[in-house]
Design an enzyme around this catalytic site. Structure first.
Site, PDB file in Angstrom:
ATOM      1  NE  ARG A  91      -3.457   2.489   2.572  1.00 28.72           N
ATOM      2  CZ  ARG A  91      -4.530   2.654   3.319  1.00 28.72           C
ATOM      3  NH1 ARG A  91      -4.951   1.680   4.105  1.00 28.72           N
ATOM      4  NH2 ARG A  91      -5.205   3.790   3.296  1.00 28.72           N
ATOM      5  CB  CYS A 166     -17.939   0.608  -1.156  1.00 31.62           C
ATOM      6  SG  CYS A 166     -16.883   2.028  -0.773  1.00 31.62           S
ATOM      7  CG  HIS A 196     -13.277   4.003  -3.818  1.00 32.15           C
ATOM      8  ND1 HIS A 196     -12.055   3.568  -3.377  1.00 32.15           N
ATOM      9  CD2 HIS A 196     -14.172   3.573  -2.893  1.00 32.15           C
ATOM     10  CE1 HIS A 196     -12.202   2.900  -2.241  1.00 32.15           C
ATOM     11  NE2 HIS A 196     -13.495   2.888  -1.938  1.00 32.15           N
ATOM     12  CE1 TYR A 243     -10.869   6.206  -1.622  1.00 28.47           C
ATOM     13  CE2 TYR A 243     -13.128   6.200  -0.820  1.00 28.47           C
ATOM     14  CZ  TYR A 243     -11.825   5.753  -0.730  1.00 28.47           C
ATOM     15  OH  TYR A 243     -11.466   4.866   0.253  1.00 28.47           O
TER      16      TYR A 243
END
Length: 421
Positions: A91, A166, A196, A243
């Site tokens: 990540r 989500c 997102h 996002y």
């Protein structure tokens, strides 16, 4: 019923476990919650704490854990996938290597998001293939693994009974309910877009859209929560997901990212602290620090969705990732969108949504095109496919950047991509 959690050694798993332990009023009877993870030492810690949470709430079900995917999936009625290939180190890489080209570093979108997709899709498909052999025939795969839209499309393309989940929409539902002074269940969202990359176009209470009221009375607060100028929300007349900041404030975000540590670094620190807390046999409830790990309301979303898939919430609306199938007429039917849907044992059925304005539809169309290329690159590999996907992404979109980022991505991820070694 038996629920299997793939990636059950995550420090976030106790949030999910807490939801199953608390929310028994849904009628969801969990006889066994099986945690699956190859990291045995970590799994032992998380599993032990998860069992204490069940005991604390007086839940009669068993919490088990295993490093064997086949054993954990055996007889499962639902399979939750929440894995992270490469851990926090991968990540952190996703959040940093794009910055050299002046592109946003983020683990679910842009070049970092593509890197995560390439690592993740083959692993999730392997899990799904095992589940098809070991789980019950009518079991659903609930994908919470990012990038959710891309992973869910890969699962559906392979013929699996899968739905993507989500926590963005349920977060907005909770915020709007608080501002309106109503219960969360009273708020029904017109939530639409791609994972997102979503907008709240309406917030219905008793059939009346209260979103204009929310924007008029709480504009600055809502803008602050999504990290955007209030003028953006006013111009759009809706509330974008946070996002969208990576798109609407791209260069500002890059400047900020270059001047601070990554989110992945902070999460790694939180995880180390959480694991030490979980070792304490006297700890029986989730610690406050877990709230900083991310994924707010994930447990409520997961429990509600599984209950609906079991036929326990016939009137419920859940925001999920599903095939487009004509919902957004400008996208191919096989695209995967994120939308409010009515969910039952037969799966989700998208609710009717208001037409997307041209600027929103254009952005959705561009990112949906990238996602199709990303799935292809994840399945078939090849430098050219990676390059094409990056060239198509609105956050990259230039040959020079796509060339450089392709090389950087492959170099950083070669240990996870057999075809790139």
């Amino acid at each position: 019923m038996k629920i299997a959690v793939v990636g059950g050694g995550s420090t976030y798993t106790p949030e999910l476990v807490d939801g199953f332990a608390r929310l028994r009023d849904t009628g969801l009877e969990v006889d066994e919650l099986a945690l699956i993870d190859p990291a045995g030492d970590r799994l032992e810690i998380v599993g032990g704490f998860s069992r204490r949470i069940f005991d604390h709430h007086g839940h009669p079900g068993r919490v088990t854990w295993t490093t064997s995917a086949d054993a954990g999936l055996d007889g499962a009625d639902a399979v939750i996938v929440q894995l992270r290939v490469g851990g926090q180190a991968a990540r952190i890489s996703d959040e940093t290597f794009p910055l050299a080209c002046g592109c946003v570093g983020q683990e679910t979108t842009g070049a970092g998001g593509l890197a995560k997709a390439l690592r993740t899709v083959p692993v999730v498909l392997d899990v799904a293939a095992r589940a098809a052999k070991r789980a019950n025939p009518d079991a659903w795969i609930i994908d919470f693994t990012n990038p959710v839209g891309i992973v869910t499309r890969a699962l559906l393309d392979a013929g699996h009974r899968a739905v993507g989940l989500c926590n963005v929409a349920i977060g907005f539902q909770r915020r709007f309910a608080r501002l309106l002074g109503v219960s969360p269940d009273a708020v029904v969202l017109d939530h639409v877009g791609l994972n997102h990359l979503t907008w709240e176009q309406a917030a219905y209470v008793d059939g009346v859209d209260r979103l204009p009221e929310l924007l008029a009375d709480h504009l600055d607060e809502l803008a602050g929560e999504v990290g955007l100028p209030a003028t953006v929300l006013s111009a759009l007349g809706c509330v974008p997901s946070y996002y969208l900041r990576y798109f609407y404030c791209h260069d500002l975000v890059v400047r900020e990212e270059r001047g601070e540590s990554t989110r992945g670094q902070r999460v790694a620190e939180i995880e180390a602290e959480l694991l030490e807390m979980y070792r304490d046999v006297g700890l029986t409830t989730k610690p406050e620090l877990l709230g900083q790990r991310g994924g707010a309301f994930y447990s409520e979303a997961a429990v509600g969705l599984i209950a609906a898939l079991r036929g326990l919430d016939p009137d419920g609306v859940h925001s999920v990732n599903v095939r487009n199938d004509g919902t957004l007429p400008f996208l191919p039917d096989e695209s995967v969108i994120e939308v409010s849907a009515r969910v039952g044992p037969g799966g989700p059925v998208a609710c009717e949504v208001a037409p997307l304005p041209g600027d929103l539809a254009g952005l959705v169309g561009a990112v949906a095109g990238y996602e199709r290329l990303a799935v292809d690159a994840a399945l078939r590999g090849g430098r050219q496919r990676v390059y094409r996907a990056l060239l198509a992404h609105p956050l990259v979109g230039q040959h020079e950047y796509a060339e450089t980022l392709t090389d950087e991505l492959l170099a950083a991820n070669s240990q996870h991509l057999a075809w790139a070694r």
